[in-house]
Design an enzyme around this catalytic site. Sequence first.
Site, PDB file in Angstrom:
ATOM      1  N   GLU A 272      41.428 -45.568  78.896  1.00 50.35           N
ATOM      2  CA  GLU A 272      42.118 -46.455  79.834  1.00 50.35           C
ATOM      3  C   GLU A 272      43.463 -45.862  80.216  1.00 50.35           C
ATOM      4  O   GLU A 272      44.220 -45.430  79.355  1.00 50.35           O
ATOM      5  CB  GLU A 272      42.380 -47.841  79.226  1.00 50.35           C
ATOM      6  CG  GLU A 272      41.240 -48.809  79.252  1.00 50.35           C
ATOM      7  CD  GLU A 272      41.675 -50.201  78.807  1.00 50.35           C
ATOM      8  OE1 GLU A 272      42.880 -50.531  78.968  1.00 50.35           O
ATOM      9  OE2 GLU A 272      40.827 -50.953  78.297  1.00 50.35           O
ATOM     10  N   GLU A 326      40.842 -58.022  89.333  1.00 52.40           N
ATOM     11  CA  GLU A 326      40.095 -59.092  88.662  1.00 52.40           C
ATOM     12  C   GLU A 326      40.922 -60.373  88.682  1.00 52.40           C
ATOM     13  O   GLU A 326      41.932 -60.492  87.990  1.00 52.40           O
ATOM     14  CB  GLU A 326      39.767 -58.677  87.233  1.00 52.40           C
ATOM     15  CG  GLU A 326      38.912 -57.410  87.162  1.00 52.40           C
ATOM     16  CD  GLU A 326      38.763 -56.877  85.751  1.00 52.40           C
ATOM     17  OE1 GLU A 326      38.145 -57.558  84.914  1.00 52.40           O
ATOM     18  OE2 GLU A 326      39.293 -55.780  85.490  1.00 52.40           O
ATOM     19  N   LYS A 329      41.938 -62.740  85.322  1.00 44.34           N
ATOM     20  CA  LYS A 329      42.640 -62.220  84.146  1.00 44.34           C
ATOM     21  C   LYS A 329      43.913 -63.022  83.915  1.00 44.34           C
ATOM     22  O   LYS A 329      44.632 -63.354  84.853  1.00 44.34           O
ATOM     23  CB  LYS A 329      42.956 -60.734  84.313  1.00 44.34           C
ATOM     24  CG  LYS A 329      41.722 -59.842  84.365  1.00 44.34           C
ATOM     25  CD  LYS A 329      42.046 -58.399  84.070  1.00 44.34           C
ATOM     26  CE  LYS A 329      42.351 -58.189  82.608  1.00 44.34           C
ATOM     27  NZ  LYS A 329      42.518 -56.765  82.269  1.00 44.34           N
ATOM     28  N   GLU A 335      48.375 -57.913  85.840  1.00 50.84           N
ATOM     29  CA  GLU A 335      47.072 -57.944  85.163  1.00 50.84           C
ATOM     30  C   GLU A 335      45.914 -58.077  86.141  1.00 50.84           C
ATOM     31  O   GLU A 335      44.810 -57.626  85.868  1.00 50.84           O
ATOM     32  CB  GLU A 335      47.028 -59.089  84.160  1.00 50.84           C
ATOM     33  CG  GLU A 335      47.818 -58.839  82.893  1.00 50.84           C
ATOM     34  CD  GLU A 335      47.171 -57.782  82.032  1.00 50.84           C
ATOM     35  OE1 GLU A 335      46.098 -58.042  81.474  1.00 50.84           O
ATOM     36  OE2 GLU A 335      47.715 -56.678  81.934  1.00 50.84           O
TER      37      GLU A 335
END
Length: 552
Positions: A272, A326, A329, A335
Amino acid sequence: MLCSTKKQGMERLIVVCLCVSLLSIFALADPGAVGVNYGRIANDLPSAVKTVELLKSQGIDKVKIYDTDSAVLKALSGSSIKVIVSLPNENLTAAAKYPSFALSWVQKNIVPYYPLTQIHAIAVGNEVFVDPNNTTDVLVPAMKNVQSALVFYKLDSGIKISSPFALSALQSSFPASSGSFKTELIEPVIKPMFDFLRETKSYLMLNAYPFFAYSANADVISLDYALFRENPGVVDSGNGLKYTNLFDAQVDAVYAAIKALKYDDVDIVVTETGWPSNGDKEEIGANPENAQAYNGNLVKRVLTGGGTPLKSETKLVVYLFALYNENKKFGPTSERNYGLFYPSEEKVYEIPFTLEQVKTWKLKPASDRKAQSQAPTKPVYGGESAGSNGTSGVSNSSSAKGPFCVANVKSGKERLQKALDYACGAEGGADCRSIQPGAACYDPNTLGAHATIAFNSYYQNKGRANSACYFGGAAYVVTVPPIAELGKCDLTMDSEEDNGTKGAGKLFVQTNNKENAEAVEVSLSSPRLVTLLGSGTFGISWVLLVLMYLSF
């Protein structure tokens, strides 16, 4: 014909020399590999089938998912895309205690799809050392049982087992050459895990985010240094190696920690890394221009070959976070804005994914680079710009908005109380006056709230060393503390000098009238020896209260 003229011989020699030279160049520039993380915490994403079509259209041939979702694995079948699947943290205890669980998990989640779906690795857990559920003790046993299940089904030769680390597993991270793991983790989990990785010829998975380090210390880290742009570079005082970007320094700090334990043969795959295209006001640097520069320049750096300064002959393998924005989240705005694509499949910004694309890719110029950077032109990660004691790349006069140390209420009342007693005791030295009966922060009168205030005082006094926020699993590092647990108490730094000491801390109790806020000193003064590798808190639930940590 067995003979030739002298001229023909010279021509052939020149051709041979040119071929050898070209082969040498390509051998030295061994290209790395780039993949993406496919997270799905959203309610508006394309189907798995459409997502696989998107991956193929962009030339992305590696993907990591956070589970073993059947629809995703079926969609990936026959696509030639290599896949890392995950066994979630909540399954670690069962996988560790019961070999039958691990066997059943592999039988249900791997066997039906392999090899048509090219699963080549399993991430057992994710950032376990900072998991509030404290599953550290069961990590290696779970990895071993999943490996045994692969052996049983004769899949072990094609599928590797590992577990993603966050940078918070490091005890020391500056300079990179001094990297070391937290002492309390080495014997019980780090060494057994590396023994396992060595035995199975696997690798360490690492989650590394230069964004966290830059955002928390934007006044002392050059944005150019964080984004792989041209800069003077920084020389590591420990080994003399020159670093021109923060990513390499982060990775090499972990390599140095591995080397210190004599596991030099264990490599790293960065599972990541990324940069958000949007964020809250306090999340300095979170914008599309910086996200494009970081991810695009990283891809270019990886695919054009070469390792890190410490491991120059080891090619880089990197998974960008993340494929989509997303919308479900939890946490700050960033985020929900790490995606390379919107749910509509439109690109958030243009970056390359293949070497062919790198050749024609052009970075969109930032509209106002000076306004974005908020940092000196010289990259600061150590070397000449380090503090006078040489232990940090952050000067003692710098400002940083975190990280902070908060209580892990899931660790249990007994462990939490023991840790609180230590922090507030003579040995711990935390200032706990504000949480005494009748004091400003006594309410809310909960163990979690009191422990958070005490732990953070201890953590700040210890210069935010990673090891200062553990307490046997009773605490962990976050960027902002939980609002519900602290009530009206807001941790911040006083703007006035206290007894001639700059950086003396106060805990401010908010009232309805901001001008009449009551201030109670809780000794948050710190030498500010902040580790620039960041707190490694990605993956932990973020919260909404912003702590203003002022400086002078």
